[in-house]
Motif scaffolding. Sequence first.
Motif, mmCIF file in Angstrom:
data_model
loop_
_atom_site.group_PDB
_atom_site.id
_atom_site.type_symbol
_atom_site.label_atom_id
_atom_site.label_comp_id
_atom_site.label_asym_id
_atom_site.label_seq_id
_atom_site.Cartn_x
_atom_site.Cartn_y
_atom_site.Cartn_z
ATOM 1 N N ILE A 70 0.930 -1.197 0.064
ATOM 2 C CA ILE A 70 0.031 0.120 -0.064
ATOM 3 C C ILE A 70 0.904 1.434 -0.076
ATOM 4 C CG2 ILE A 70 -1.776 1.091 1.310
ATOM 5 C CD1 ILE A 70 -2.543 -1.397 2.376
ATOM 6 N N LEU A 71 0.495 2.068 -1.048
ATOM 7 C CA LEU A 71 1.230 3.426 -1.006
ATOM 8 C C LEU A 71 0.502 4.383 -0.318
ATOM 9 C CD1 LEU A 71 3.687 5.366 -2.168
ATOM 10 C CD2 LEU A 71 2.161 5.329 -4.186
ATOM 11 N N VAL A 72 1.019 5.123 0.584
ATOM 12 C CA VAL A 72 0.251 6.266 1.141
ATOM 13 C C VAL A 72 0.980 7.538 1.106
ATOM 14 C CG1 VAL A 72 -0.413 7.222 3.547
ATOM 15 C CG2 VAL A 72 -0.164 4.926 3.393
ATOM 16 N N LEU A 73 0.283 8.433 0.350
ATOM 17 C CA LEU A 73 0.358 9.715 -0.172
ATOM 18 C C LEU A 73 0.335 10.787 0.657
ATOM 19 C CD1 LEU A 73 -0.498 9.144 -3.860
ATOM 20 C CD2 LEU A 73 1.879 9.092 -2.950
ATOM 21 N N GLU A 74 1.365 11.582 1.049
ATOM 22 C CA GLU A 74 1.112 12.917 1.925
ATOM 23 C C GLU A 74 1.652 13.933 1.007
ATOM 24 O OE1 GLU A 74 0.012 13.075 4.856
ATOM 25 O OE2 GLU A 74 0.096 11.019 5.698
ATOM 26 N N PRO A 75 0.851 15.247 1.363
ATOM 27 C CA PRO A 75 1.202 16.265 0.449
ATOM 28 C C PRO A 75 2.634 17.085 0.655
ATOM 29 C CG PRO A 75 -0.145 17.006 2.101
ATOM 30 C CD PRO A 75 -0.133 15.418 2.134
ATOM 31 N N THR A 76 3.277 16.603 1.903
ATOM 32 C CA THR A 76 4.576 17.290 2.344
ATOM 33 C C THR A 76 5.559 16.416 2.990
ATOM 34 O OG1 THR A 76 3.994 17.843 4.538
ATOM 35 C CG2 THR A 76 3.212 19.505 2.581
ATOM 36 N N ARG A 77 6.906 16.849 2.940
ATOM 37 C CA ARG A 77 7.993 15.985 3.697
ATOM 38 C C ARG A 77 7.460 15.949 5.196
ATOM 39 N NH1 ARG A 77 13.794 17.166 1.109
ATOM 40 N NH2 ARG A 77 13.344 16.608 -0.879
ATOM 41 N N PHE A 78 7.041 17.131 5.615
ATOM 42 C CA PHE A 78 6.859 17.077 6.975
ATOM 43 C C PHE A 78 5.688 16.175 7.420
ATOM 44 C CE2 PHE A 78 4.055 18.867 10.465
ATOM 45 C CZ PHE A 78 4.761 19.218 11.277
ATOM 46 N N LEU A 79 4.639 16.190 6.621
ATOM 47 C CA LEU A 79 3.883 15.075 7.059
ATOM 48 C C LEU A 79 3.985 13.697 6.909
ATOM 49 C CD1 LEU A 79 0.463 16.655 5.699
ATOM 50 C CD2 LEU A 79 1.166 16.158 8.015
ATOM 51 N N CYS A 80 5.023 13.287 6.004
ATOM 52 C CA CYS A 80 5.796 12.146 5.781
ATOM 53 C C CYS A 80 6.281 11.656 7.127
ATOM 54 C CB CYS A 80 6.786 12.049 4.520
ATOM 55 S SG CYS A 80 6.027 11.940 2.839
ATOM 56 N N ASP A 81 7.127 12.530 7.587
ATOM 57 C CA ASP A 81 7.809 12.188 8.773
ATOM 58 C C ASP A 81 6.913 11.899 9.902
ATOM 59 O OD1 ASP A 81 10.442 12.288 7.768
ATOM 60 O OD2 ASP A 81 10.583 14.520 8.257
ATOM 61 N N GLN A 82 5.933 13.012 10.007
ATOM 62 C CA GLN A 82 4.967 12.950 11.317
ATOM 63 C C GLN A 82 4.044 11.647 11.206
ATOM 64 O OE1 GLN A 82 1.530 15.663 11.260
ATOM 65 N NE2 GLN A 82 2.462 16.571 13.083
ATOM 66 N N MET A 83 3.730 11.370 10.083
ATOM 67 C CA MET A 83 2.905 10.163 9.757
ATOM 68 C C MET A 83 3.628 8.934 9.892
ATOM 69 S SD MET A 83 -0.223 11.108 9.475
ATOM 70 C CE MET A 83 -0.098 12.656 10.386
ATOM 71 N N HIS A 84 4.906 8.747 9.415
ATOM 72 C CA HIS A 84 5.752 7.756 9.537
ATOM 73 C C HIS A 84 5.969 7.238 11.055
ATOM 74 C CE1 HIS A 84 9.633 5.446 9.605
ATOM 75 N NE2 HIS A 84 9.097 4.686 8.755
ATOM 76 N N SER A 85 6.286 8.036 11.939
ATOM 77 C CA SER A 85 6.452 7.932 13.135
ATOM 78 C C SER A 85 5.029 7.465 13.996
ATOM 79 C CB SER A 85 6.828 9.366 14.038
ATOM 80 O OG SER A 85 5.639 10.054 14.176
ATOM 81 N N ARG A 86 4.047 7.553 13.364
ATOM 82 C CA ARG A 86 2.810 7.002 13.949
ATOM 83 C C ARG A 86 2.600 5.446 13.349
ATOM 84 N NH1 ARG A 86 -1.425 11.999 13.656
ATOM 85 N NH2 ARG A 86 -0.144 13.480 14.712
ATOM 86 N N TRP A 87 2.493 5.762 11.893
ATOM 87 C CA TRP A 87 2.341 4.290 11.239
ATOM 88 C C TRP A 87 3.127 3.058 11.620
ATOM 89 C CZ3 TRP A 87 -1.171 3.036 7.130
ATOM 90 C CH2 TRP A 87 -2.018 3.897 6.601
ATOM 91 N N LYS A 88 4.476 3.222 11.741
ATOM 92 C CA LYS A 88 5.304 2.126 12.177
ATOM 93 C C LYS A 88 5.163 1.581 13.421
ATOM 94 C CE LYS A 88 9.032 5.053 14.111
ATOM 95 N NZ LYS A 88 10.633 5.485 13.998
ATOM 96 N N GLN A 89 4.323 2.152 14.327
ATOM 97 C CA GLN A 89 3.984 1.426 15.651
ATOM 98 C C GLN A 89 3.064 0.631 15.540
ATOM 99 O OE1 GLN A 89 3.880 4.057 19.147
ATOM 100 N NE2 GLN A 89 4.294 5.766 17.660
ATOM 101 N N LEU A 90 2.313 0.492 14.279
ATOM 102 C CA LEU A 90 1.317 -0.477 14.118
ATOM 103 C C LEU A 90 1.558 -1.474 12.830
ATOM 104 C CD1 LEU A 90 -2.135 1.575 14.155
ATOM 105 C CD2 LEU A 90 -1.066 0.056 15.776
ATOM 106 N N VAL A 91 2.361 -1.006 12.134
ATOM 107 C CA VAL A 91 2.757 -1.752 10.650
ATOM 108 C C VAL A 91 4.239 -1.460 10.040
ATOM 109 C CG1 VAL A 91 1.691 -0.449 8.980
ATOM 110 C CG2 VAL A 91 1.791 -2.873 8.577
ATOM 111 N N GLU A 92 4.924 -2.543 9.651
ATOM 112 C CA GLU A 92 6.005 -2.228 9.140
ATOM 113 C C GLU A 92 5.887 -1.205 7.918
ATOM 114 O OE1 GLU A 92 9.978 -4.698 7.253
ATOM 115 O OE2 GLU A 92 7.986 -5.808 7.343
ATOM 116 N N THR A 93 6.380 -0.057 8.287
ATOM 117 C CA THR A 93 6.057 1.190 7.222
ATOM 118 C C THR A 93 7.629 1.766 6.861
ATOM 119 O OG1 THR A 93 4.100 1.324 8.456
ATOM 120 C CG2 THR A 93 4.903 3.351 7.039
ATOM 121 N N GLY A 94 7.625 1.995 5.481
ATOM 122 C CA GLY A 94 8.970 2.760 5.240
ATOM 123 C C GLY A 94 8.401 4.111 4.726
#
Length: 720
Positions: A70-94
């Motif tokens: 699954i590809l998750v698209l965020e509009p900014t780099r800032f949101l990529c960082d912010q969302m990655h810190s949350r997502w990786k706690q539930l599923v293996e996320t790059g």
Amino acid sequence: MDLISEFNRKLENAFGFTLHKYQEAVARELIDQLEHGERFITVSMPTGSGKTVLEMLTAEYLLSKGYRRILVLEPTRFLCDQMHSRWKQLVETGKEYEGNCWSFLKNYKVVISTPQTALKCVSTLQGEFDAVIIDEVHHAITGKYYNELIAELRPKVVVGFTALLPSKKAYRASVSKIGKVVGELKLLHYDFQKLISIDSQFNPPKALVDIFDSELDERERGVYDLLYFGRLPGEVRIIYFLERTFSRYGKKAFCESFFRAIEKGKIPKSKYADEISDFCRSEQLSHKARALLDILTVYNPKETPKLRPIIVFTSRKATAYEFKDATIRELDVPSNKVEVLTSDLSKEQRKELISRAKKGDVYIIISTLVGEEGVDIPEAGVLVMTDVPKSPLRFYQRLGRLIRVSSPMNTKVFVITMTPKTEEYRDLSEAVWNLYREGVDVSYILLNLEEKLTTQKLLDYIKETTKMLNSKWASYMLLTQGDKPKDPVEYYLSALKSNEKFKETIKQRFGELSDEEFEKWTFMVTTIFFLRAWSDDIKRAMKEVEKILNKGKVVGDFDKLIKDDRLFYFYDPEGLSDMVFMELERLRKYCKENQKTFCENVFFRFDRKGFLRLFTNIFPIENINDILKELRQRVSKKERIFGDIYVSISYNPSSKAIIANTHFSVFDGEVYLRLEPQFNYYNFRDDSKLKEKKLELIKLNVKDICYRAMEKYFETYVKN
């Protein structure tokens, strides 16, 4: 245990909370739609309703159904960082926004990226991702990257999440390109009332923000470009003021200020001034008036009484009266239902207007600065800010007209109009945070403002120009002035020689000079730094000339794009080598006149930023490898003929400049000349990830310049 119960268990373990009642209801409807074969779903909910956990739950469901990645698209780099810190706690996320495609290649089940980066890496993505989740999907409304990416990936399912949208119909039309790939959009729309009916504990925000772009048409863009690129002759500060006025307040206010500047002699007669005068005499509505008409069509006070009165703010009277005329004429609103609140009204007239508005007898109040203080109309349902004031105090005063404790409506609408790819968008960021602190839902505001700024306008223009020229770069002067001087050296020296302050200072220093002597000293002052210390008038004169040659807001945008690693540049070897050759000629003449066989100059410098722009070739940073390849080939050939040229590099952190010092010599059979030219490269970030490539380019560029000067010298003074 069903999927939602299992997901709640994971949420509690990771974050210490579970889904709210309304979130579970939304999740079940979303899953139901996916089960029934919907392939393109957008969930529209207000900020604070927890869209992120619903995105995670969607991914959990899709993975459980056998979707590979699954590809998750965020509009900014800032949101990529912010969302990655949350997502990786539930599923293996790059996460991937650097453009090296590593996370895409590592086979993470979920990868978070920006659409720009994903599109760059699309060759590694094809066939890899069965589903795409788009956060803040309203970016797809104008985002070409989203549409191009989905067309390339052709996923089985696209699920988007966004804030509340002002017009479902307009939104459906806007994402039709994505719909062509995955099918018709299914919109799951949850406004405040719907969420409250599901869960009485849901707390709506004080106001909802909407944004409308006030787009310039083709003719308006032509006028704006004359100001932005500094092509209109006139005082620099006046050009800046006119540019701000045009983008923020529209045609009427701009033309009023433009003709006033002409009357005061601030704008001289020119073909560009005539072009603007013709524009001002036309009858077309301004871009701000057109945007207001769009807003009043969506938020229609005639059809929706609870919105009355709508308050419209502008800082200029001319714009306010244009708004009133346009509203009456184009929307058929009775003239007595639209009122203008300016200093033209007496205190009694203002009180009478406010009284009528409170009773519902006025649909629209168009207010200038006078309405920002002491005018409370809590009955208002919509506030339209057609220009964003920089002053936080003025911002709060305007906002206070709408958000009051005594307001009879729970949630108000706050609308901002902004002019894309102008200076106006720079003021939006601070305004958004002010709104957020006031408890306003700002989720519909575009978080990725880059594509709306003048920097994006400039970047697009450079790419279009290089494509048209079938080249990897374009001349700075061609880009800014629309034409490149045939002889940049003569162009600059002539401008300097025609400056009265400069001429007077040189005369005071040396007395009466012949044209040849005057030209010699002009050249030497330009290239030998300590000669400028003779007089502050010399430095001021040079600054004035360079300011004229480098005016317009475009100058600052060039600097920013270079610092941000989106552009870089090199100096034209043909043009700048003329200057080096001229110095070799001057040294040779000095040697011959003084019967010397050796002469040198170790103080020869190209260190003035404004002067160097005349020789600057700009290119998009993605072209750097092609340009390096060409420079390597050219310099390598000349090294075999002339031998190596020594180049030393240093960095000045205060001026953010790379200083390239070169050392070379020539012998023509009569005199031996040694020269140490210094070349400054400004806006250099020492922490740039492209630092090594940029430094290599700089070394190759200065060698190329010096080799070309040597060629010219030998062609002139060495007989075969």
